[in-house]
Design a protein around this motif. Sequence first.
Motif, short mmCIF file in Angstrom:
data_model
loop_
_atom_site.label_atom_id
_atom_site.label_comp_id
_atom_site.label_asym_id
_atom_site.label_seq_id
_atom_site.Cartn_x
_atom_site.Cartn_y
_atom_site.Cartn_z
N PRO A 46 0.77 -1.24 0.00
CA PRO A 46 0.00 0.00 0.00
C PRO A 46 0.81 1.29 0.00
CG PRO A 46 -0.04 -1.02 2.17
CD PRO A 46 0.60 -2.01 1.25
N THR A 47 2.05 1.27 0.47
CA THR A 47 2.82 2.52 0.52
C THR A 47 3.61 2.77 -0.76
OG1 THR A 47 4.68 1.40 1.61
CG2 THR A 47 3.01 2.43 3.03
N SER A 48 3.54 1.86 -1.72
CA SER A 48 4.27 2.02 -2.98
C SER A 48 3.41 2.76 -4.00
CB SER A 48 4.68 0.66 -3.55
OG SER A 48 5.58 0.02 -2.69
N PHE A 49 4.08 3.56 -4.83
CA PHE A 49 3.42 4.30 -5.88
C PHE A 49 3.35 3.42 -7.13
CE2 PHE A 49 3.90 7.51 -9.45
CZ PHE A 49 2.60 7.99 -9.38
N LYS A 50 2.18 2.85 -7.39
CA LYS A 50 2.02 1.93 -8.53
C LYS A 50 0.72 2.27 -9.27
CE LYS A 50 2.12 -2.08 -6.52
NZ LYS A 50 2.20 -3.57 -6.39
N PRO A 51 0.79 3.20 -10.22
CA PRO A 51 -0.42 3.55 -10.98
C PRO A 51 -1.04 2.36 -11.70
CG PRO A 51 1.33 5.15 -11.37
CD PRO A 51 1.95 4.01 -10.62
N GLU A 52 -0.21 1.35 -12.01
CA GLU A 52 -0.70 0.19 -12.74
C GLU A 52 -1.82 -0.53 -11.98
OE1 GLU A 52 3.12 1.36 -14.29
OE2 GLU A 52 2.45 0.94 -12.24
N ARG A 53 -1.91 -0.35 -10.68
CA ARG A 53 -2.95 -1.04 -9.92
C ARG A 53 -4.35 -0.56 -10.35
NH1 ARG A 53 -1.65 -1.17 -4.60
NH2 ARG A 53 0.22 0.14 -4.61
#
Length: 273
Positions: A176-183
């Motif tokens: 949850p703390t990672s920046f992953k627009p792909e989600r």
Amino acid sequence: MKIIHKKADSFMQSLIDENRIRTRKIGPGDDQEEKTRTMINSMLSLQESEPNYYTDEIIKGMILTLLSAGTDTSAATIEWAMSLLLNHLAVLKKARAEVNNYVGNDRLVDEPDLAKLPYIQSIVNETQRLYPVAPLLAPHESSDDTTIGGYHVPRQTMLIVNVWAIHRDPKVWDNPTSFKPERFEGLMEGGHEAYNYKFVPFGLGRRACPSTGLANRVMGLALAALIQCFEWERISKEEVDMSQGTGITMPKAKPLEARCKSRHSMSTLLSQL
């Protein structure tokens, strides 16, 4: 306060009068009217059919709401998004490639393009997940006794939704703390139901923010334009400080500072603005 109110009222009335005069000069049904149509034009059209519900006073109230609730929040989200992109250059590169492939360099990105720029919207969504500008939604009140998650909630209890905590809950979000627009990929193709009740930057239900669509378009278009027109880089080798400030909304504790220059491929177009 009375002086400030008088100035604000005069300014907003001038906007209404200006749009009313322009509409009369152009005339209804004219193609030029559609090209220059604004929100005020739309409300003035409604004023003709429902004069009691769309008086100038009510229209000015709506303008004030848009300016007060829609500018600071959108600007803060764009600042968070640019900060994240400067710390994740691979994401910035992918976003620029999407804009280049669909829009190109011969014209500026426009609102109708957003439907063909899903990765840009994914960046906006992921930014709002990690750094919601309204981390605590407006207070609600329970109308009846109820039980939620095993907790008894008496009638007339003030309820405040902690969006920040929901958006970073490891039980709900992967890493949850990672920046992953792909989600968020696939969200624009009808997958929104999968994010109900866990992605709530604008709230949900009848009390949700009424400007969700407008805000997403404004932020998406602004972000796409910044990416299309300029090269961006950090002012130092250190990553952008992502500390969170406090207030009614959640700004960055340290305002973003970055270097930008117009992209060579956009220089001719930008010089004509």
